[in-house]
Design a protein around this motif. Structure first.
Motif, short mmCIF file in Angstrom:
data_model
loop_
_atom_site.label_atom_id
_atom_site.label_comp_id
_atom_site.label_asym_id
_atom_site.label_seq_id
_atom_site.Cartn_x
_atom_site.Cartn_y
_atom_site.Cartn_z
N TYR A 139 6.00 12.66 25.29
CA TYR A 139 4.96 13.18 26.18
C TYR A 139 3.64 13.19 25.44
O TYR A 139 3.60 13.04 24.21
CB TYR A 139 5.32 14.60 26.66
N THR A 140 2.57 13.35 26.18
CA THR A 140 1.25 13.42 25.57
C THR A 140 0.94 14.87 25.25
O THR A 140 0.89 15.72 26.14
CB THR A 140 0.18 12.88 26.53
N PRO A 141 0.76 15.20 23.98
CA PRO A 141 0.50 16.59 23.62
C PRO A 141 -0.90 17.01 24.06
O PRO A 141 -1.78 16.16 24.25
CB PRO A 141 0.62 16.58 22.10
N SER A 142 -1.09 18.31 24.21
CA SER A 142 -2.41 18.78 24.61
C SER A 142 -3.40 18.66 23.45
O SER A 142 -4.59 18.43 23.68
CB SER A 142 -2.32 20.23 25.08
N ALA A 143 -2.91 18.79 22.23
CA ALA A 143 -3.80 18.66 21.07
C ALA A 143 -2.95 18.29 19.87
O ALA A 143 -1.74 18.52 19.85
CB ALA A 143 -4.54 19.96 20.79
N LEU A 144 -3.61 17.73 18.87
CA LEU A 144 -2.93 17.41 17.62
C LEU A 144 -2.88 18.63 16.71
O LEU A 144 -3.54 19.65 16.98
CB LEU A 144 -3.65 16.25 16.92
N GLY A 145 -2.12 18.52 15.65
CA GLY A 145 -1.98 19.64 14.73
C GLY A 145 -3.30 20.13 14.14
O GLY A 145 -3.42 21.30 13.78
N ASN A 146 -4.28 19.24 14.07
CA ASN A 146 -5.59 19.65 13.53
C ASN A 146 -6.56 20.03 14.64
O ASN A 146 -7.76 20.18 14.41
CB ASN A 146 -6.18 18.54 12.67
N GLY A 298 5.31 10.42 17.41
CA GLY A 298 5.77 11.30 16.34
C GLY A 298 6.74 12.35 16.86
O GLY A 298 6.77 12.66 18.05
N ALA A 299 7.51 12.88 15.93
CA ALA A 299 8.46 13.93 16.30
C ALA A 299 7.76 15.29 16.33
O ALA A 299 6.82 15.54 15.58
CB ALA A 299 9.61 13.97 15.29
N VAL A 307 1.96 18.31 16.31
CA VAL A 307 1.90 16.85 16.33
C VAL A 307 1.05 16.37 15.16
O VAL A 307 -0.12 16.73 15.02
CB VAL A 307 1.34 16.34 17.67
N GLU A 308 1.69 15.57 14.32
CA GLU A 308 1.02 15.01 13.14
C GLU A 308 -0.13 14.11 13.60
O GLU A 308 0.09 13.14 14.33
CB GLU A 308 2.04 14.21 12.33
N PRO A 309 -1.35 14.40 13.15
CA PRO A 309 -2.50 13.61 13.62
C PRO A 309 -2.65 12.30 12.86
O PRO A 309 -3.67 12.03 12.22
CB PRO A 309 -3.68 14.55 13.38
N ALA A 310 -1.61 11.47 12.94
CA ALA A 310 -1.54 10.30 12.07
C ALA A 310 -2.58 9.24 12.39
O ALA A 310 -2.92 8.42 11.55
CB ALA A 310 -0.13 9.70 12.12
N GLY A 311 -3.08 9.24 13.64
CA GLY A 311 -4.09 8.24 13.98
C GLY A 311 -5.50 8.66 13.59
O GLY A 311 -6.45 7.90 13.80
N ARG A 328 1.75 10.28 20.89
CA ARG A 328 2.78 10.76 21.82
C ARG A 328 3.81 11.53 20.99
O ARG A 328 4.07 11.18 19.83
CB ARG A 328 3.44 9.59 22.56
N ALA A 329 4.43 12.51 21.59
CA ALA A 329 5.35 13.39 20.86
C ALA A 329 6.74 13.33 21.46
O ALA A 329 6.91 13.34 22.68
CB ALA A 329 4.83 14.82 20.88
#
Lengths: 693, 334
Positions: A139-146, A298-299, A307-311, A328-329
């Motif tokens: 799913y598309t998270p509402s926000a990333l971890g940062n 990401g998991a 959600v890891e903000p890898a991008g 996506r999570a």
């Protein structure tokens, strides 16, 4: 903007608490053992998802030496602070294997452990998903971890890719990884007259205090004078701390100590979640990027999103008129992921920087030159100018020192004594920002300046560096400064995290020093004091601010066995002013060691049949050993950035790890001709590839 | 952990008798493996019988040239012994390739042979494991099997033996001296460890109460003097072997006169590569012959396929490691 004058800053003042640490007298959270201390041993869920249907504590309670067994049936109620991880022993629902479902308090650790084993918990188990399938339901998270938005788009990247003369498309995978600081999490908690006194291994005593005070609706004191490494896992509180304070509340007046075992470090204190990164780069024949796409799957945990903000780094590293990042999570029934050294940038730079290397190969271009050609003049997404940006200088300076030009660019060319040698480069960035909310207080007493701020020294040297900053801000020698940190009895301090600790506390100390001098001049009286809150950075919205690095690796791969060694690592950093070269180099090299470890060793293997990390100890979860780390060199360019903070210092906690894994992967390709796109890179990746020969 | 009692007898016979009298008692030597297992709940003995007072810590030379290593000799002392280093280089190298300096200082010679597998499912008391209980199934076969056996495994167990020392001892034809309830006996090291079959709870042929008292190294043949140990692992030190090779080689006029090959990390016991040895004797000492010989040995290999990581890679890895090691012993680049 110019930075403040430096006399002590920039010199290698020795670590203030060093003698205490090496003589074993520096007190850590688990060392605080008063008479009558009870040892906590937890009972942990053996299913990954379900409901507790019954708990039988009779055998445990009957064991001599057991003071209490606390379960959800009798645990004190907690207020809801909005964090599901903190709802410890508040109900019957099991969200992950290893979740705390009861706590035993006993007078000895062995008794507590045996009693915990005697607690019988019955479950109604529900189907669970713990294995990461990037193609599974996301799913598309509402926000990333940062806190950033999950997606960003500029232009029309798909059309630009379709039209680009040279395209690289590849997917890169990074595994679940655990922090494993040398000191496992530890809490010692005592309730006295309705107040909780807590010794905690924490990256931020005041954040811990706020959290506990909310949960328990009580006054809380937290001290955390020394911390044996945090790396993100000791930032926000995890369930173990709550469990210890909760259990202690059932035995008022008695200290309760909970020091996690190594296995529990794989079950309850977070991790870096696995990612799969779909990269697409479209370029002109001269190397200029038309399109840059970084789509991340990401998991995350089903019960608590992170959600890891890898991008993230792909939003600022290189110029490209058409660009996209997305996240996506995939929700899993595991404990919750959390911040881990360079969250986002560490795994994200693996995808981006390997893809850049593959593009350089496709273009038959030097990978350093490719990056230089794509250096942006302003932030490619928001258009802000950079306060300073040293990437190109880092690449040039590092390449010179590393001897980059002496290597033939073609892969698989250098075989020495049975080992294939190759070199690779990987770059990285990490934002430089300032956290609000600290207060520094300066008091002149007995001829010295006592500087009090609730900062955290997690091994990075905050106590020492703040002493240097205070000395320069007040215009005195470091011997005239005494810094007090690591306790909520001091003015509030923000956390040691986000590479923002020194920037935030230091800016606050400088502000307080300025006020002190304004108030009392150069000749204060005993007892004079001034304080200040963290000043806002007036340039925060005017410039893009970040640290940069170019990492260089030489890799040797055994031609018969595929064993991978890293004879040389060089990191060339653009991080503003280095406040203390000895401590700074140590921190940067430490990050690079971790990058090596990430490249070649670290992987938490979840066995979905049991819902647990099966290699849950340091025999199974490998980190780089001394023998893996050979020549490791960190240097920095001269960079004067007066916009980031008065000291001109960008954070250096995270940037050391960023880009290393890509440099090693790229060097492995250069050595062998085999491109490995999944971490960690191990001998079997090479041996089973036909190209290895 | 479950409460237990502790005894420290002064005579070896008393130690043996103590175990005979108590089926749940265990010997304790260096403790580097057993104490972990106590904490993990992998074993729950009623009694620990400390044998540190009853096992020799001496290395002595017998009249026939045999070097007798007391079972209580610390691994670090064994590796440092000049006779061992000179005459049995594979043995010294194997010890130094294992564990850490601290562990080697504590671990005994006898205990090293008796350490248990590092299969994570064995060490995790919450996952089924036939080696812990015959009533349970093997979890590794469909689990994380990267470290597991490719030779001689069974449906019930794919664990590997973790010892480095034992692999070298197999290559040099060591003999294990044992004191049991019925007196002393000698067991060739090649017959000491067993394959799992349908009873993987037993790692060795020892019976309850059997005490290892010494390990004998017979006077070295030229192929033993020219021997080495090569361990391939996921990091440069302090890790168990993915595969390892203890090898010795005697070459006369370019032809293999004698060869010893023992493999670690591939089976439930140190694996003497007898097929490869037979194939090489009398053949030229070349990469091609080395490769053909180990390939013949590995025809019996049955790698495990698993969604969490199988071990088919061990076939090329063993091949490469053996070829590299023999090439080095023949004077080439390893």
């Amino acid at each position: 903007m110019t930075t403040m004058d430096a006399r002590s800053m920039g010199t290698s003042v020795r670590r203030i608490e060093g003698p205490d640490k090496v003589t074993g007298t520096a007190p850590y959270a688990g060392d605080t053992v008063a008479d009558g201390t009870l040892v906590l041993y937890p009972v942990q869920a053996t299913v990954a998802r379900g409901e507790i249907t019954a708990i039988d504590t009779s055998a445990a309670t009957a064991l001599p030496g057991v003071a209490a067994v606390v379960t959800h049936l009798d645990a004190p109620r907690l207020a809801d602070d909005g964090d599901p991880e903190h709802r410890v022993l508040q109900g019957t629902t099991v969200h992950h294997r290893g979740q705390y479902v009861a706590a035993v308090l006993a007078d000895h650790a062995e008794v507590a452990a045996e009693a915990a084993r005697l607690v019988v918990v019955s479950y109604d188990e529900a189907p669970s998903t713990t294995g990461f399938d990037p193609d599974g339901g996301s799913y598309t998270p509402s926000a990333l971890g940062n806190g950033q938005a999950p997606d960003s788009v500029v232009g029309d990247p798909d059309a630009a890719l379709a039209a680009a003369p040279v395209v690289v498309k590849a997917s890169y995978a990074t595994p679940m990884e655990h922090h494993n600081p040398m000191e496992p999490h530890a809490t010692t908690a005592t309730w006295v007259d309705g107040r909780a006194i807590v010794h905690e291994a924490s990256q931020g005593a005041d954040l811990a205090r706020q959290t506990l005070a909310t949960l328990f609706d009580a006054e809380v004191e937290v001290s955390s004078p020394h911390v044996g490494g945090g790396f993100g896992t000791k930032g926000f509180l995890h369930a173990g701390t709550v469990l210890a304070v909760l259990a202690a509340r059932t035995v008022p007046g008695r200290p309760v100590r909970f020091a996690l075992g190594r296995r529990q470090m794989f079950e309850t204190v977070g991790y870096r979640p696995a990612t799969v990164q779909h990269m697409a780069l479209g370029a002109e024949a001269d190397g200029r990027l038309d399109a840059l796409v970084h789509d991340v799957v990401g998991a995350t945990a089903r019960y608590k999103e992170f959600v890891e903000p890898a991008g993230g780094s792909s939003r600022s590293m290189y110029a490209a008129p058409h660009r996209r990042t997305s996240h996506r999570a995939v929700p899993l029934d595991l404990d919750a992921p959390t911040y881990m050294r360079a969250p986002g940038e560490a795994p994200g730079s693996f995808g981006l920087e390997c893809a850049m290397d593959e593009l350089a190969v496709a273009l038959d271009m030097d990978p350093i030159e490719l990056r230089v050609r794509n250096e942006p003049s302003v932030h490619p997404e928001n258009g802000l100018p950079f306060s300073s940006r040293g990437l190109v200088e880092c690449l040039r300076t590092g390449a010179e020192r590393f001897g980059w030009s002496t290597w033939d660019r073609a892969p698989r060319r250098r075989l020495v004594d049975g080992w294939w040698h190759g070199v690779g480069v990987g770059c990285g960035t990490f934002p430089a920002f300032r956290m609000p909310g600290s207060t520094a207080e300066i008091t002149f007493t007995g001829g010295r300046y006592v500087v009090a701020i609730g900062a955290a020294d997690i091994g990075q040297g905050a106590r020492t560096v703040l002493t240097q900053i205070a000395a320069d801000a007040l215009g005195v020698d470091v011997g005239s400064i005494e810094v007090e940190i690591g306790s909520t009895s001091l003015p509030v301090g923000s956390i040691a995290g986000g590479s923002a600790g020194t920037a935030s506390w230091g800016s606050t100390v400088v502000e307080a020093a300025d006020r002190f001098r304004d108030k009392y001049g150069e000749d204060p009286d005993d007892g004079d004091h001034a304080d200040a809150a963290t000043p806002d950075n007036p340039w925060a919205e005017e410039f893009a601010m970040a640290a940069y690095v170019a990492q260089f690796a030489e890799v040797a791969v055994h031609a018969d066995t595929g064993e991978i060694r890293v004879p040389r690592l060089l990191g060339t950093f653009g991080v503003g002013r280095i406040l203390n070269p000895t401590l700074g180099r140590s921190q940067l090299q430490g990050g690079m060691v971790w990058g090596l470890s990430m490249a070649l060793h670290e992987e938490s293997v979840v066995d979905p049949r049991f819902g647990e990390v099966i290699n849950h100890d340091l025999a199974g979860y490998h980190i780089a050993a001394n023998a893996d780390v050979r020549e490791i060199d960190a240097q920095w360019i001269d960079e004067d950035d007066g916009y980031v903070n008065p000291m001109g210092a960008k954070g250096i906690g995270e940037i050391g790890i960023v880009g290393v894994a890509a440099a090693i992967a790229n060097a492995t390709y250069h050595a062998t001709g085999v491109r490995v796109r999944s971490l960690p890179i191990t001998c079997d990746d090479l041996l089973t590839d036909p190209a290895f020969g | 952990m479950k409460p237990f009692t502790y005894a420290r007898p002064d005579e070896a016979s008393d130690a043996v008798a103590a175990l005979v009298a108590d089926p749940d008692a265990r010997f304790l030597a260096g403790g580097t493996n057993l104490l972990d297992h106590l904490k993990l709940g992998v074993v729950e003995p009623s009694q620990l019988v400390d044998v540190n007072r009853v096992t020799s810590t001496e290395i002595t030379e017998l009249d026939d040239g045999t070097l007798r290593i007391g079972a209580g000799v610390a691994n670090s002392d064994l590796a440092a012994d000049s006779r061992v280093r000179r005459r049995y280089p594979a043995v010294a190298a194997a010890i130094l390739a294992g564990a850490s300096g601290q562990l080697r200082n504590m671990a005994s010679t006898g205990g090293n042979l008796l350490q248990r597998t590092r299969c994570p499912y064995f060490a995790d008391a919450t996952t089924p494991c036939t080696k812990r209980s015959l009533d349970e199934a093997c979890s590794a076969r469909e689990g994380w099997a990267r470290y597991h056996a490719i030779l001689g495994a069974s449906e019930s167990c794919i664990a590997t033996h973790p010892s480095d020392l034992a692999v070298a001892l197999v290559a040099v034809d060591a003999q294990v001296q044992v004191l049991g309830p019925d007196g002393a006996r000698t067991i060739p090291i090649g017959e000491f460890h067993r394959l799992p079959g349908d009873d993987p709870t037993r790692d060795t042929v020892l019976e309850h109460g059997d005490l290892v008292t010494a390990v004998d190294l017979p006077a070295p043949a030229p192929a033993v003097t020219n021997s080495t140990y090569r361990k391939v692992r996921d990091r440069a030190s302090y890790a168990f072997a993915l595969v390892s090779v203890a090898a010795g080689l005697e070459v006369r006029d370019g032809v293999v006169a004698d060869v010893r090959i023992a493999l670690g990390g591939v089976a439930h016991k140190p694996w003497r590569a007898t097929t490869a040895e037979a194939a090489l004797r009398g053949r030229p000492a070349t990469d091609e012959e080395f490769r053909a010989a180990i390939t013949a040995e590995l025809e019996a290999a049955e790698p495990v396929e698993s969604p969490l990581g199988g071990n088919a890679y061990k076939i090329p890895l063993v091949t490469g490691t053996v070829v590299s090691t023999l090439r080095g012993l023949a004077g080439g680049t390893s």
